[in-house]
Design a protein around this motif. Structure first.
Motif, PDB file in Angstrom:
ATOM      1  N   LEU A   3      -7.547 -16.316 -11.779  1.00 34.34           N
ATOM      2  CA  LEU A   3      -6.519 -16.699 -10.809  1.00 34.34           C
ATOM      3  C   LEU A   3      -6.841 -16.085  -9.458  1.00 34.34           C
ATOM      4  CD1 LEU A   3      -3.358 -15.828 -12.951  1.00 34.34           C
ATOM      5  CD2 LEU A   3      -4.201 -18.122 -12.466  1.00 34.34           C
ATOM      6  N   ASP A   4      -6.374 -16.730  -8.372  1.00 31.76           N
ATOM      7  CA  ASP A   4      -6.483 -16.092  -7.065  1.00 31.76           C
ATOM      8  C   ASP A   4      -5.730 -14.770  -7.125  1.00 31.76           C
ATOM      9  OD1 ASP A   4      -7.722 -18.408  -6.285  1.00 31.76           O
ATOM     10  OD2 ASP A   4      -6.171 -19.024  -4.866  1.00 31.76           O
ATOM     11  N   ALA A   5      -6.289 -13.729  -6.522  1.00 30.77           N
ATOM     12  CA  ALA A   5      -5.658 -12.409  -6.515  1.00 30.77           C
ATOM     13  C   ALA A   5      -5.315 -12.021  -5.084  1.00 30.77           C
ATOM     14  CB  ALA A   5      -6.574 -11.374  -7.137  1.00 30.77           C
ATOM     15  N   SER A   6      -4.092 -11.553  -4.873  1.00 28.59           N
ATOM     16  CA  SER A   6      -3.667 -11.059  -3.561  1.00 28.59           C
ATOM     17  C   SER A   6      -3.613  -9.538  -3.611  1.00 28.59           C
ATOM     18  CB  SER A   6      -2.286 -11.599  -3.196  1.00 28.59           C
ATOM     19  OG  SER A   6      -2.344 -12.990  -2.990  1.00 28.59           O
ATOM     20  N   LEU A   7      -4.303  -8.910  -2.667  1.00 29.51           N
ATOM     21  CA  LEU A   7      -4.332  -7.456  -2.570  1.00 29.51           C
ATOM     22  C   LEU A   7      -3.735  -7.039  -1.240  1.00 29.51           C
ATOM     23  CD1 LEU A   7      -7.977  -6.835  -3.822  1.00 29.51           C
ATOM     24  CD2 LEU A   7      -5.867  -6.814  -5.163  1.00 29.51           C
ATOM     25  N   ARG A   8      -2.814  -6.103  -1.279  1.00 30.04           N
ATOM     26  CA  ARG A   8      -2.230  -5.581  -0.039  1.00 30.04           C
ATOM     27  C   ARG A   8      -2.967  -4.305   0.334  1.00 30.04           C
ATOM     28  NH1 ARG A   8       3.428  -3.643  -0.344  1.00 30.04           N
ATOM     29  NH2 ARG A   8       3.219  -1.953   1.085  1.00 30.04           N
ATOM     30  N   VAL A   9      -3.510  -4.278   1.544  1.00 28.34           N
ATOM     31  CA  VAL A   9      -4.182  -3.100   2.071  1.00 28.34           C
ATOM     32  C   VAL A   9      -3.206  -2.412   3.015  1.00 28.34           C
ATOM     33  CG1 VAL A   9      -6.100  -2.297   3.498  1.00 28.34           C
ATOM     34  CG2 VAL A   9      -6.465  -4.121   1.843  1.00 28.34           C
ATOM     35  N   VAL A  10      -3.031  -1.114   2.822  1.00 31.30           N
ATOM     36  CA  VAL A  10      -2.118  -0.322   3.637  1.00 31.30           C
ATOM     37  C   VAL A  10      -2.939   0.747   4.348  1.00 31.30           C
ATOM     38  CG1 VAL A  10      -0.063   1.130   3.652  1.00 31.30           C
ATOM     39  CG2 VAL A  10      -0.264  -0.715   1.957  1.00 31.30           C
ATOM     40  N   LEU A  11      -2.978   0.685   5.677  1.00 32.32           N
ATOM     41  CA  LEU A  11      -3.746   1.623   6.490  1.00 32.32           C
ATOM     42  C   LEU A  11      -2.789   2.527   7.249  1.00 32.32           C
ATOM     43  CD1 LEU A  11      -6.305  -0.929   7.972  1.00 32.32           C
ATOM     44  CD2 LEU A  11      -6.647   0.603   6.010  1.00 32.32           C
ATOM     45  N   GLY A  12      -2.721   3.792   6.869  1.00 30.07           N
ATOM     46  CA  GLY A  12      -1.891   4.755   7.586  1.00 30.07           C
ATOM     47  C   GLY A  12      -2.634   5.270   8.795  1.00 30.07           C
ATOM     48  N   ILE A  13      -1.963   5.308   9.938  1.00 30.67           N
ATOM     49  CA  ILE A  13      -2.604   5.784  11.170  1.00 30.67           C
ATOM     50  C   ILE A  13      -1.804   6.928  11.770  1.00 30.67           C
ATOM     51  CG2 ILE A  13      -3.620   3.539  11.675  1.00 30.67           C
ATOM     52  CD1 ILE A  13      -1.481   3.249  13.870  1.00 30.67           C
ATOM     53  N   THR A  14      -2.449   7.644  12.657  1.00 29.61           N
ATOM     54  CA  THR A  14      -1.774   8.706  13.397  1.00 29.61           C
ATOM     55  C   THR A  14      -2.256   8.636  14.849  1.00 29.61           C
ATOM     56  OG1 THR A  14      -1.258  11.068  13.435  1.00 29.61           O
ATOM     57  CG2 THR A  14      -3.529  10.479  12.938  1.00 29.61           C
ATOM     58  N   ALA A  15      -1.476   9.237  15.733  1.00 28.01           N
ATOM     59  CA  ALA A  15      -1.823   9.243  17.158  1.00 28.01           C
ATOM     60  C   ALA A  15      -1.334  10.554  17.763  1.00 28.01           C
ATOM     61  CB  ALA A  15      -1.177   8.068  17.877  1.00 28.01           C
ATOM     62  N   ASP A  16      -1.978  10.952  18.844  1.00 28.58           N
ATOM     63  CA  ASP A  16      -1.563  12.131  19.587  1.00 28.58           C
ATOM     64  C   ASP A  16      -0.989  11.700  20.929  1.00 28.58           C
ATOM     65  OD1 ASP A  16      -2.578  13.841  17.614  1.00 28.58           O
ATOM     66  OD2 ASP A  16      -4.573  13.805  18.518  1.00 28.58           O
ATOM     67  N   PRO A  17      -0.046  12.476  21.465  1.00 32.18           N
ATOM     68  CA  PRO A  17       0.466  12.144  22.808  1.00 32.18           C
ATOM     69  C   PRO A  17      -0.642  12.324  23.843  1.00 32.18           C
ATOM     70  CG  PRO A  17       1.629  14.042  21.882  1.00 32.18           C
ATOM     71  CD  PRO A  17       0.611  13.618  20.884  1.00 32.18           C
ATOM     72  N   THR A  18      -0.682  11.443  24.833  1.00 31.44           N
ATOM     73  CA  THR A  18      -1.644  11.569  25.931  1.00 31.44           C
ATOM     74  C   THR A  18      -1.290  12.801  26.727  1.00 31.44           C
ATOM     75  OG1 THR A  18      -1.849   9.184  26.021  1.00 31.44           O
ATOM     76  CG2 THR A  18      -2.619  10.402  27.936  1.00 31.44           C
ATOM     77  N   LYS A  19      -2.320  13.530  27.091  1.00 29.96           N
ATOM     78  CA  LYS A  19      -2.112  14.778  27.845  1.00 29.96           C
ATOM     79  C   LYS A  19      -2.112  14.511  29.307  1.00 29.96           C
ATOM     80  CE  LYS A  19      -3.978  17.529  24.209  1.00 29.96           C
ATOM     81  NZ  LYS A  19      -4.661  16.928  23.202  1.00 29.96           N
TER      82      LYS A  19
END
Length: 174
Positions: free
Chosen positions: A158-174
């Motif tokens: 069967l066709d398979a659906s995969l969910r990819v979850v990418l956690g990101i982070t950011a720093d405040p601009t100085k």
């Protein structure tokens, strides 16, 4: 007079911390994409699946918000979860590499991979992250493309659906 000083101080704090707030928001809401592996996919060859990536804050740098106030955006976590069928064994894959790019494919960077997927991995796996690239420009795009380059170990029915979850982070601009 005290009321005016409080309002001024609160306003100043708000404007100074906008980058920090955006950083927290972006860290809290990962990018997700649903990638489909067709049942017609061949085993032992390199295949590709693509999808649009979505985040809680799609308009990160548009219409006067504070996207310019964050920098050093990078991946901190990545996982893959089977959604249809929910009991799909991700161990049917030998390997998977996840790339993020602008909607037209420009600026593509590797963000996660797994080259040693076990044959009995079950319906979710954690991917190895590649945080050697900053994603500042990509997360400011109106739309991003998520691409998976993979190899199948076993033929699927069967066709398979995969969910990819990418956690990101950011720093405040100085």
């Amino acid at each position: 007079m005290k009321k005016h000083i409080f309002i001024f101080a609160a306003s100043a704090l708000f404007f100074v911390s906008c980058g920090t707030v955006q950083s927290i928001i972006k860290s809290s809401f990962p990018y997700t994409a649903t990638l489909v592996i067709p049942a017609s996919s061949a085993t032992g060859t390199t295949l590709t699946a693509t999808s649009q990536g979505n985040s809680f804050d799609q308009n990160f740098a548009k219409n006067g918000n504070n996207g310019a106030q964050v920098s050093d955006v990078h991946i901190v976590s990545a996982k893959m979860v089977a959604t249809i069928p929910s009991d799909f064994n991700i161990g049917n894959l030998v390997s998977a590499k996840i790339y993020m790019a602008k909607a037209n494919g420009d600026g593509e960077v590797l963000v996660a991979s797994r080259t040693d997927i076990g044959s009995n991995s079950g319906n979710n796996i954690v991917l190895d992250i590649d945080n050697t690239h900053f994603l500042d420009e990509l997360v400011r795009e109106k739309s991003v493309r998520i691409k998976m380059v993979y190899q199948l170990r076993n033929k699927i029915s069967l066709d398979a659906s995969l969910r990819v979850v990418l956690g990101i982070t950011a720093d405040p601009t100085k």
